[in-house]
Design a protein around this motif. Sequence first.
Motif, PDB file in Angstrom:
ATOM      1  N   GLY C 178      80.088  52.188  58.498  1.00 41.80           N
ATOM      2  CA  GLY C 178      79.110  53.521  58.567  1.00 41.80           C
ATOM      3  C   GLY C 178      79.554  54.506  59.292  1.00 41.80           C
ATOM      4  O   GLY C 178      80.425  54.313  59.976  1.00 41.80           O
ATOM      5  N   VAL C 179      78.804  55.804  59.199  1.00 37.23           N
ATOM      6  CA  VAL C 179      79.187  57.198  59.571  1.00 37.23           C
ATOM      7  C   VAL C 179      78.930  56.829  61.303  1.00 37.23           C
ATOM      8  O   VAL C 179      79.609  57.829  62.138  1.00 37.23           O
ATOM      9  N   SER C 180      77.992  56.099  61.797  1.00 29.15           N
ATOM     10  CA  SER C 180      77.884  56.264  63.283  1.00 29.15           C
ATOM     11  C   SER C 180      79.173  56.126  64.175  1.00 29.15           C
ATOM     12  O   SER C 180      79.094  56.540  65.118  1.00 29.15           O
ATOM     13  N   GLY C 181      79.993  55.296  63.499  1.00 27.68           N
ATOM     14  CA  GLY C 181      81.363  55.012  64.249  1.00 27.68           C
ATOM     15  C   GLY C 181      82.024  56.133  64.566  1.00 27.68           C
ATOM     16  O   GLY C 181      82.998  56.178  65.456  1.00 27.68           O
ATOM     17  N   GLU C 194      78.828  66.715  53.618  1.00 30.86           N
ATOM     18  CA  GLU C 194      80.047  66.187  53.430  1.00 30.86           C
ATOM     19  C   GLU C 194      80.354  64.850  53.182  1.00 30.86           C
ATOM     20  O   GLU C 194      81.204  64.259  52.720  1.00 30.86           O
ATOM     21  N   VAL C 195      79.655  64.027  53.752  1.00 34.38           N
ATOM     22  CA  VAL C 195      79.564  62.429  53.855  1.00 34.38           C
ATOM     23  C   VAL C 195      78.740  62.022  52.514  1.00 34.38           C
ATOM     24  O   VAL C 195      79.222  61.097  51.842  1.00 34.38           O
ATOM     25  N   SER C 196      77.389  62.222  52.338  1.00 39.52           N
ATOM     26  CA  SER C 196      76.600  61.692  51.377  1.00 39.52           C
ATOM     27  C   SER C 196      77.116  61.935  50.039  1.00 39.52           C
ATOM     28  O   SER C 196      77.742  62.690  49.620  1.00 39.52           O
ATOM     29  N   MET C 236      76.252  55.534  55.055  1.00 44.44           N
ATOM     30  CA  MET C 236      75.297  54.854  55.695  1.00 44.44           C
ATOM     31  C   MET C 236      75.474  55.022  57.012  1.00 44.44           C
ATOM     32  O   MET C 236      76.623  55.281  57.645  1.00 44.44           O
ATOM     33  N   ASN C 237      74.482  54.912  57.922  1.00 42.67           N
ATOM     34  CA  ASN C 237      74.352  55.012  59.267  1.00 42.67           C
ATOM     35  C   ASN C 237      75.273  54.055  59.828  1.00 42.67           C
ATOM     36  O   ASN C 237      76.030  54.105  60.783  1.00 42.67           O
ATOM     37  N   ASP C 311      77.284  44.718  62.296  1.00 42.74           N
ATOM     38  CA  ASP C 311      76.725  46.143  62.484  1.00 42.74           C
ATOM     39  C   ASP C 311      77.773  47.077  63.394  1.00 42.74           C
ATOM     40  O   ASP C 311      77.826  46.252  64.488  1.00 42.74           O
ATOM     41  N   ASN C 312      78.226  47.887  63.237  1.00 42.49           N
ATOM     42  CA  ASN C 312      79.437  48.366  63.921  1.00 42.49           C
ATOM     43  C   ASN C 312      78.899  48.955  65.507  1.00 42.49           C
ATOM     44  O   ASN C 312      79.723  49.026  66.239  1.00 42.49           O
ATOM     45  N   LEU C 313      77.608  49.199  65.536  1.00 40.63           N
ATOM     46  CA  LEU C 313      77.003  49.649  66.596  1.00 40.63           C
ATOM     47  C   LEU C 313      76.537  48.377  67.625  1.00 40.63           C
ATOM     48  O   LEU C 313      76.430  48.543  68.738  1.00 40.63           O
TER      49      LEU C 313
END
Lengths: 344, 344, 344, 344
Positions: C178-181, C194-196, C236-237, C311-313
């Motif tokens: 996901g993009v939060s990384g 740019e991402v979605s 995704m977040n 979950d990456n976070l």
Amino acid sequence: KIRVGILGASGYTGAELVRMLLRHPNVEIAALTAERQAGKPMAEVFPHLGGYGLPDLVKIEELKWDGLDFIFCALPHGTTQEVIAGLPSGLKVVDLSADFRLSDPAEYATWYGHEHRAVDLQKEVAYGLTEFNRQGVRKARVVANPGCYPTCSLLPLLPLLMENQIEPGGIVIDAKSGVSGAGRDAKQANLFTEVSEGFNAYGVGHHRHMPEIEQELRLAAGRPVTVSFTPHLVPMNRGMMATIYVRMADGVTADDLRATLAARYADEPFVGVTPAGVVPATRHVRASNHNLIGVVADRAPRSAIIVSVIDNLVKGASGQAIQNMNVMMGLGETTGIDQAPLFP
Amino acid sequence: KIRVGILGASGYTGAELVRMLLRHPNVEIAALTAERQAGKPMAEVFPHLGGYGLPDLVKIEELKWDGLDFIFCALPHGTTQEVIAGLPSGLKVVDLSADFRLSDPAEYATWYGHEHRAVDLQKEVAYGLTEFNRQGVRKARVVANPGCYPTCSLLPLLPLLMENQIEPGGIVIDAKSGVSGAGRDAKQANLFTEVSEGFNAYGVGHHRHMPEIEQELRLAAGRPVTVSFTPHLVPMNRGMMATIYVRMADGVTADDLRATLAARYADEPFVGVTPAGVVPATRHVRASNHNLIGVVADRAPRSAIIVSVIDNLVKGASGQAIQNMNVMMGLGETTGIDQAPLFP
Amino acid sequence: KIRVGILGASGYTGAELVRMLLRHPNVEIAALTAERQAGKPMAEVFPHLGGYGLPDLVKIEELKWDGLDFIFCALPHGTTQEVIAGLPSGLKVVDLSADFRLSDPAEYATWYGHEHRAVDLQKEVAYGLTEFNRQGVRKARVVANPGCYPTCSLLPLLPLLMENQIEPGGIVIDAKSGVSGAGRDAKQANLFTEVSEGFNAYGVGHHRHMPEIEQELRLAAGRPVTVSFTPHLVPMNRGMMATIYVRMADGVTADDLRATLAARYADEPFVGVTPAGVVPATRHVRASNHNLIGVVADRAPRSAIIVSVIDNLVKGASGQAIQNMNVMMGLGETTGIDQAPLFP
Amino acid sequence: KIRVGILGASGYTGAELVRMLLRHPNVEIAALTAERQAGKPMAEVFPHLGGYGLPDLVKIEELKWDGLDFIFCALPHGTTQEVIAGLPSGLKVVDLSADFRLSDPAEYATWYGHEHRAVDLQKEVAYGLTEFNRQGVRKARVVANPGCYPTCSLLPLLPLLMENQIEPGGIVIDAKSGVSGAGRDAKQANLFTEVSEGFNAYGVGHHRHMPEIEQELRLAAGRPVTVSFTPHLVPMNRGMMATIYVRMADGVTADDLRATLAARYADEPFVGVTPAGVVPATRHVRASNHNLIGVVADRAPRSAIIVSVIDNLVKGASGQAIQNMNVMMGLGETTGIDQAPLFP
């Protein structure tokens, strides 16, 4: 072929002009400018536009104007007026910025915080809501392309005000836009992680499209109009909806409003009115130059709800700009912008 | 520990109850029901809930009521009234359906198309907008948990009507919801491909949350209230916003509205009022039981815009249901539902 | 209560630490730092964290270390090593950056482009993949919290290499995040627009998590391991998946791999192995500290496909950091991070 | 104009055919069929296609074949073979289903669970990967349009196998698709709430596109090929990526692979190869008939990573179908499908 230059081609509206003009049979894209990206091939800035033999990006001062027949100006608000004022006087221009949309210099100064720098030019500019100003656009050298929110709001409201079917007072425009309207500049607020899975209002009570909407409503109503206008950000790339709450004149029904709009737009290629019971959605017009309008009777007496949708980058920006160019250059108005919507 | 049964655990509100109750120190999840999924482990229906030793799903008629202390009823609208009427009289219940929210049987019949099947029970049900009915909830055997749109709309409006700071007429509630409010049933309209990259209104002019909102506003205003209410669907899972346009009483300002709300909610753990100039977004309350309210002065005289946000599955459904359970069972009101919002 | 300081609280991992520590019964958040945002209340930087009485953001040099018992360091890579080297020697630290993950200074210099600035400290740092280094973590003063990709890849691979059930050669890790990384800095590439509605690979062939993965695989295999590792960005977040293609040792089956993993993780609270035929998805672990692993036999002989999700976070960053703190401070390992996943 | 009939026009590939054919200068859309939706106007099923004067949907048995020149068959897999076998023998057909893609009836029976019902017809069908079978397509009466995953995988792999630059063994295809590939049927697994904010693999080890890929690779390699193929679902509407891990022949480099592909596709209008260091993303081809391919050297010796992207509904389905029609009917191959990609 018309040799077209696009000033400010590194933004989304610039890329959207390129996308549509590539398929326009009467146009050759002859020049593209960008300040920070000057010197790069367009495909480096927008990889989806590789393989088309587009000219490289250059700075505006490097342009050779005599190789161009027509200019689209997609520069940031505030920087545009001086650029356009300095163009060779034979060049026709559609300006996608807000710089020439307000006809009253005092109002411009109020909302933009500085005196307008090309007041004389302002007088000869035509407001490019094509469906309402074809004659003006046809004769104009410079056309001010309307904002996305004004386009989405005015197309349903103007005929109803002109016919005195709704009251000018108490109009509420609750508007929603996809994120592309915020541009391509790197801003934290527009990161995927900040926008997706959420919804928010912005510019509540003071968005700059408000005076533009009111200026045109005033012309239609013949007296000052103050609207409640709240824009919101939807986690989608493209699309715009205005949900408009109006108070009808005595004896007028929602069916009357629908009939008025249907009659007004019967011969318009880009504006449609949905049948009773059908409410349009943004996905019905995605990537097309269409505007769809639906009308629903509210339960409160004399109240109606109008739903209007466009693609903010097409009818709300680059598509309408090409529509105006077509009119200015005497071409068929739908040339190059007659794509069907993209779904899903 | 309180032995809790959840009727209708295969939907999103059921799963959301489980998620929060798993961390509630005073609760044991003792039974889960689902009709079509009966016989399956919960982890097969909701894989994210595996590994917690939850009871398997059973049919309602298989439940042993004497093993239970408390019931959450998350069944579809219309099917609930008979189930609850048939429960052992000692069992306390929070009902998340719409079946007991309207107190007037005639109004129920008008909006739901059939006579209410448990009219006597209706009389003893408490409306569970906790912040406005703690005493009623505390004493009730059955609590009707409010709808998501009513929760999001009433929390800002009720104090202002009670203080006569806004007019009851002409209120416009433009509401937006994430998709989880549409439930987990397979419907074409809710497919990813139909919803994402788009925005639409639905139920325009006739959504069933409208009479619920008007019922409570009427009680606050002391006279009938008709609102304009339009729900919209946002391509996000969770979150709800109501953008509310109100007309203020003579001499009242937006700052007055904000002060009234801030005073009213100063001691409420789940309702916050943002400072002047700050407008709340749905992402500020995601996955929490919070409601945030912002007030902005509009340019039109005596007009104000109120923005209210909740997570539709938490404060708009399962979180408020647990809040009501806490009150009914004499527990600390925030127990188990005090998680901070999830962002991003 | 343990008085905790979070260095670098204005990023997503910092906010995620705050979110979970607010519910940690043994922790008091005593200090938050941020360089550019210093002086602001946390609620201005992260509105979802308003109302909790958090300390304002300060610069690191303004911190009073003697008021703190424990430090989470969520600073950018490269800037961290000197900060941690300069901390009072009594303070325990979990470092979420990459600065202390590679134990070989030469390898660090190769991948990060400069000599490591705290080589001596590097020797006493414990690698905090908790499930494989509890003793080391318990005794360490400084723990290097693993990267998200290494966590997601190593948890399935380490037991299989240790048991010689898979070959060290030819491992392919096709990873998706996901993009939060990507953090909260304003970068054009991470804009919503740019991402979605898109998907892309990045860092192909040279992502910095590769040497970290290989370092730990080498320890498990007892010889050098070179993996093919390609990270991708999902619109995704939150969420991370590693699809891992392995070659099994002679006579070993996919069922054997699954049995080995199931046995290894039977008593681990945060790692689960799905039954045959069930493949985990990122949404099954969203917002939780869980890792889920599935194993599927491929059609090619001796080939198996392993799917691992976190979950990456959380397990990929802040959750595992708190897990390590719990071990370092002698608390129950799941304290404060035992939330069930959030779905939808 | 060619009078075209589209069988199965109520699905996404049917609507996508309509979208593109509306702008095709040599085509008239003469008939649209759908079983359950028969009798409805197309605009009721797909509101974005209103206003084009399209024929209403009818059942197949109501079609008058002699009014048609060409058929696109977008019916569900398994139901198609009998329909096509029963068509008048003069009608040319592009079949978008999987029914005629596998040339070996035994293999068909293995993967689809029943005997093929039109084995004789199968022998004269041409496999429509246009770039590799123009002659066959030109002469064919029936063309089997390739699957989306095979198209995305074969375009990069076939030239490399034909040139013996990669080994046929050990190829890993890690593929990712947007949700539109799952069709428009109402399934819980494809709800917005189930798909968004998540990522999952599906059909691991047994997806039906696998034998189609292996059939074509076998033809190119001259011997049996078994690939590892794992499809994943990305929360986006359109787009497909295959990340392909290959082992190069002795002495071959990633630059050689790229050069081979660039030479092979130099004159192809729809296939591009990105320069060294540039990796294509799905958004670079969205809504276009393009395929973009990038090649990156891996760190492991003789390993390379190939990234291939298409729009699954265009080059992966309806666009390639029109490309094949153009070839079959002797039209310019790019006619009607030369739109630039849509971004954002």
